[in-house]
Write an enzyme that holds these catalytic residues in place. Structure first.
Site, PDB file in Angstrom:
ATOM      1  N   GLU A 146       0.821  -1.211   0.000  1.00 25.06           N
ATOM      2  CA  GLU A 146       0.000   0.000   0.000  1.00 25.06           C
ATOM      3  C   GLU A 146       0.860   1.268   0.000  1.00 25.06           C
ATOM      4  OE1 GLU A 146      -2.703  -0.667   3.334  1.00 25.06           O
ATOM      5  OE2 GLU A 146      -4.049  -1.787   2.015  1.00 25.06           O
TER       6      GLU A 146
ATOM      7  N   ASP B  73      -8.464  -9.001   3.974  1.00 22.15           N
ATOM      8  CA  ASP B  73      -8.197  -7.943   4.937  1.00 22.15           C
ATOM      9  C   ASP B  73      -9.269  -7.874   6.021  1.00 22.15           C
ATOM     10  OD1 ASP B  73      -7.018  -5.825   6.137  1.00 22.15           O
ATOM     11  OD2 ASP B  73      -7.568  -4.332   4.649  1.00 22.15           O
TER      12      ASP B  73
ATOM     13  N   GLU C 266     -12.517  -2.394  12.240  1.00 19.48           N
ATOM     14  CA  GLU C 266     -12.562  -1.662  10.967  1.00 19.48           C
ATOM     15  C   GLU C 266     -13.715  -2.119  10.077  1.00 19.48           C
ATOM     16  OE1 GLU C 266      -8.894  -1.891   8.799  1.00 19.48           O
ATOM     17  OE2 GLU C 266      -9.699  -0.829   7.063  1.00 19.48           O
TER      18      GLU C 266
HETATM   19  C1  GCV Z   1      -2.456   0.369   8.490  1.00 16.86           C
HETATM   20  C2  GCV Z   1      -5.994  -2.115   5.542  1.00 16.86           C
HETATM   21  C3  GCV Z   1      -6.404  -0.896   6.311  1.00 16.86           C
HETATM   22  C4  GCV Z   1      -5.263   0.086   6.408  1.00 16.86           C
HETATM   23  C5  GCV Z   1      -4.073  -0.631   7.070  1.00 16.86           C
HETATM   24  C6  GCV Z   1      -3.729  -1.846   6.228  1.00 16.86           C
HETATM   25  C7  GCV Z   1      -2.626  -2.665   6.854  1.00 16.86           C
HETATM   26  O1  GCV Z   1      -5.766  -1.804   4.208  1.00 16.86           O
HETATM   27  O2  GCV Z   1      -7.529  -0.317   5.714  1.00 16.86           O
HETATM   28  O3  GCV Z   1      -5.671   1.169   7.191  1.00 16.86           O
HETATM   29  O4  GCV Z   1      -2.964   0.209   7.204  1.00 16.86           O
HETATM   30  O5  GCV Z   1      -4.855  -2.674   6.126  1.00 16.86           O
HETATM   31  O6  GCV Z   1      -2.951  -3.636   7.511  1.00 16.86           O
HETATM   32  O7  GCV Z   1      -1.471  -2.341   6.686  1.00 16.86           O
END
Ligand code: GCV
Length: 675
Positions: free
Chosen positions: A279, A358, A386
């Protein structure tokens, strides 16, 4: 900001003399610590004494006396030969009167004291009590995604209590937090977000050393090792180098010097967590290197100080095209890391999310568990809700975690090995392992926003320490501790709501393992096509005929990442567990499930049921007015359950309408589905 003591309230028990005697609580009145001189050096010694004395005094109204003349009724004994690190025993069977807590180190004794206090606080008798507890996992960790400006990525309980305005906070709450999480056996904590940017990159510089050291010392008093998330591009951002190539001698030397500096300044540091090539975060790919090159380079630099590198496997292509039906995000963790099995050093641990996508409400277990056979592994779960209602909805996650831990991987030569066996290091007899949760705390007074979300923090610690525990017993223990003084009916109702909450959430949100029907970015609330045409690889492929992703050999081939017989089980519609059916298969709406219902009817039914469950939770709670000892907590929970009930209706109607519009099939029961 004020904060509660959550499950450590230790409300005074109202017991008669006779009850105290019968339960052997009198034996807590005096205690001895043989060979105390040698133990005083242990960082947890002070906490051991204060937790025991304060806890007993709060619960029973009498302060235990430490004696040295042999008249003690409780004995704390450190016996190096006792057993593995952090194990302890509590034994009240010796002479029917006295008790002993034994462990191989003081931290083990501290865990024993917290356990003893839980027993007393929940009214259990100590008479004839005897139990030995050996932690299931060497590392029992929390990851905070706190940013240094005080915000929390995916935080739902206020601001950070570790950081504000680019400063590290060290105050009363630091200790209160350490107590809280140590009381359930957490022994490692990462305080900063895995997305390391801006000021957080400087946590490994003298700008922050004093505060970080102070924080690590408080943690150490409760047996917790502090870890930091690291920016892989630090050589460039801090060191002024023109690259971060892990095989470049200049970069290697920079890290070696940096780690020497860091561990001298913060000797209690446990190590680092790294999110690389994920990411948008920097990593070894930029230089044509792989994850083993990156992790091992850092591992060598921290090895002289006993440090560990925890390297995340959440690596995938986040620039996908929805038109492409072959590229599958679910495959990426395995595709990236499986070829590297055996290349990581002993002080590297791969941190693997529970599922391949995720943290959705339902996912299959990540195929790297059972795949990797020569690598240290940690299971990563998320108690920050989340995708499970963001601590506005109650969603008690221990039943989910328990299913994941109990999943049989069929690793060759270890056919019975479950995920719990692998991460504990029992199966591979490897050097390191454990379990970690993305934390759900913030500076809200009750720590977790929703009071019931604290059951996930408590439960995670308890389950991490003992993966054989049953989620319902954990829920009951938490409810009895947190809502001590409430009626028995209230405790029963809380446990009932907790135990029904994950299934309810699953029912009113996306069906049968498909996931993702949330609003993009913030991830709260329904948006069926919110992620359907995006770049994140998160598609459900619903059309007029059906819904689901073909991950079989005819589709993306993901099923073949599992060991047999799991691979075949997922490959075939008939044997695929139905709760995951749409994760693995494209299924027509008129397909008949094992219940005899069509898929579309199942979708309608579960959505009506789930929304009804949320309404029931609210009704149940309203009926408990006056029965909950903590009036403020009652009001807070009431407000959240109202939000949940309304949101569940929104989920129900959006999902049902979406599918009704797609297939035009009427609900067999004639309930209201909007056109
Ligand atoms: C900390 C998902 C979440 C992100 C998070 C990522 C990760 O994409 O939405 O906020 O980033 O996971 O676990 O690194």
């Amino acid at each position: 900001m004020e904060y509660t003591e959550a499950w450590l309230k230790y409300r005074r028990l109202s017991l008669s003399r006779q009850q105290c005697e019968e339960r052997l609580y009198d034996s807590l009145i005096s205690y001895a610590i043989p060979f105390e001189e040698g133990l005083k050096e242990s960082p947890c010694f002070g906490a051991l004494i204060s937790e025991f004395e304060n806890g007993v005094e709060a619960l029973l109204g009498m302060r235990p006396q430490r004696v040295t003349d042999g008249s003690e009724t409780l004995r704390f004994a450190v016996d190096p030969a006792f057993g593995s690190e952090d194990a302890y025993s509590i034994d009240f069977t010796q002479n029917g009167k006295n008790g002993a807590i034994t462990a191989s180190d003081v931290r083990g004794l501290l865990y024993g004291v917290f356990h003893l206090l839980r027993l007393v606080a929940t009214g259990k008798s100590l008479a004839d009590f005897s139990q030995t507890c050996v932690p299931s996992n060497p590392l029992r960790m929390l990851n905070h995604w706190d940013n240094m400006d005080g915000s929390i990525e995916r935080g739902y309980s206020g601001r950070s209590f570790f950081f504000a305005d680019d400063q590290v906070l060290v105050n009363d709450r630091t200790r209160a937090y350490a107590r809280l999480v140590a009381s359930v056996g957490i022994n490692a904590v990462v305080i900063n977000n895995v997305n390391v940017k801006n000021a957080a990159t400087y946590l490994i510089t003298d700008r922050y050393f004093d505060k970080v050291r102070a924080l690590s010392e408080i943690f150490d008093e409760y047996g917790i090792a502090l870890y930091l998330s690291l920016n892989f591009a630090a050589p460039m951002e801090l060191g002024g180098l023109d690259k971060s190539d892990p095989l470049d001698p200049g970069v290697i030397e920079w890290w070696q010097k940096k780690m020497a500096e860091v561990f001298i300044a913060v000797p209690k540091l446990g190590g680092f967590l790294v999110k690389a090539d994920s990411e948008g975060r920097p990593g070894p790919f930029t230089y044509g290197r792989d994850h083993a090159d990156g992790a091992n380079m850092l591992a060598r630099a921290v090895a002289p100080y006993g440090g560990r590198i925890i390297w995340r496997c959440f690596v995938y292509n986040c620039r996908q095209d929805w038109r492409d039906t072959k590229t599958d995000r679910a495959r990426s963790g395995y595709d990236n890391f499986m070829p590297l099995d055996g290349r990581f050093l002993d002080n590297v641990i791969l941190q693997i999310k529970n599922g391949p996508m995720d943290f959705q409400v339902r996912e299959p277990v990540h195929p790297l568990f059972g795949g990797l056979m020569k690598t240290n592994q940690m299971l990563e779960v998320q108690i920050a809700q989340e995708y499970t209602g963001q601590q506005k909805h109650v969603c008690y996650l221990m039943p989910m975690f328990k299913e994941i831990l109990d999943f049989k991987t069929y690793m060759p030569g270890h056919e019975d090995a479950t995920v719990a066996d692998i991460i504990s290091t029992r199966t591979l007899k490897n050097a390191n392992g454990g379990i970690v949760a993305v934390a759900n705390t913030g500076n809200d007074e009750n720590w977790t926003g929703h009071d019931f979300a604290a059951a996930n923090l408590f439960g995670f610690g308890r389950l991490a320490f003992d993966t054989t525990l049953d989620p319902e017993s954990i829920a009951r223990e938490w409810a009895e501790l947190t809502f001590a003084g409430s009626t028995k009916a209230a405790i029963d109702a809380i446990v009932n709501i907790l135990m029904r909450s994950w299934p309810a959430y699953e029912k009113y949100t996306s069906p049968l393992g498909i996931g993702w029907m949330v609003n993009p970015n913030h991830h709260y609330g329904p948006n069926v096509e919110g992620y359907e045409f995006d770049r994140w690889g998160t598609y459900h492929r619903a059309n007029w005929r059906g819904i689901g992703v073909d991950r079989t050999t005819k589709g993306t081939g993901y099923t073949m990442q599992y060991r047999e017989p799991n691979a075949s089980m997922y490959e075939h519609v008939e044997t695929c567990p139905e709760e995951l059916l749409l994760f693995f298969h494209f299924i027509p709406y008129d397909y008949r499930l094992k219940t005899g219902k069509t898929l579309i009817q199942h979708i309608y039914d579960t959505h009506f049921e789930g929304a009804q469950d949320a309404a029931d939770f609210l009704d149940t709670w309203k009926n408990l007015d006056g029965q909950i000892s903590d009036k403020e907590a009652y009001e807070r929970v009431l407000e959240r359950l109202k939000i949940q009930a309304e949101s569940a209706v929104e989920w129900r109607d959006r999902i049902n309408t979406y599918f009704y519009r797609h297939c035009g099939t009427e609900d067999e029961h004639g309930r209201k589905i909007y056109e």
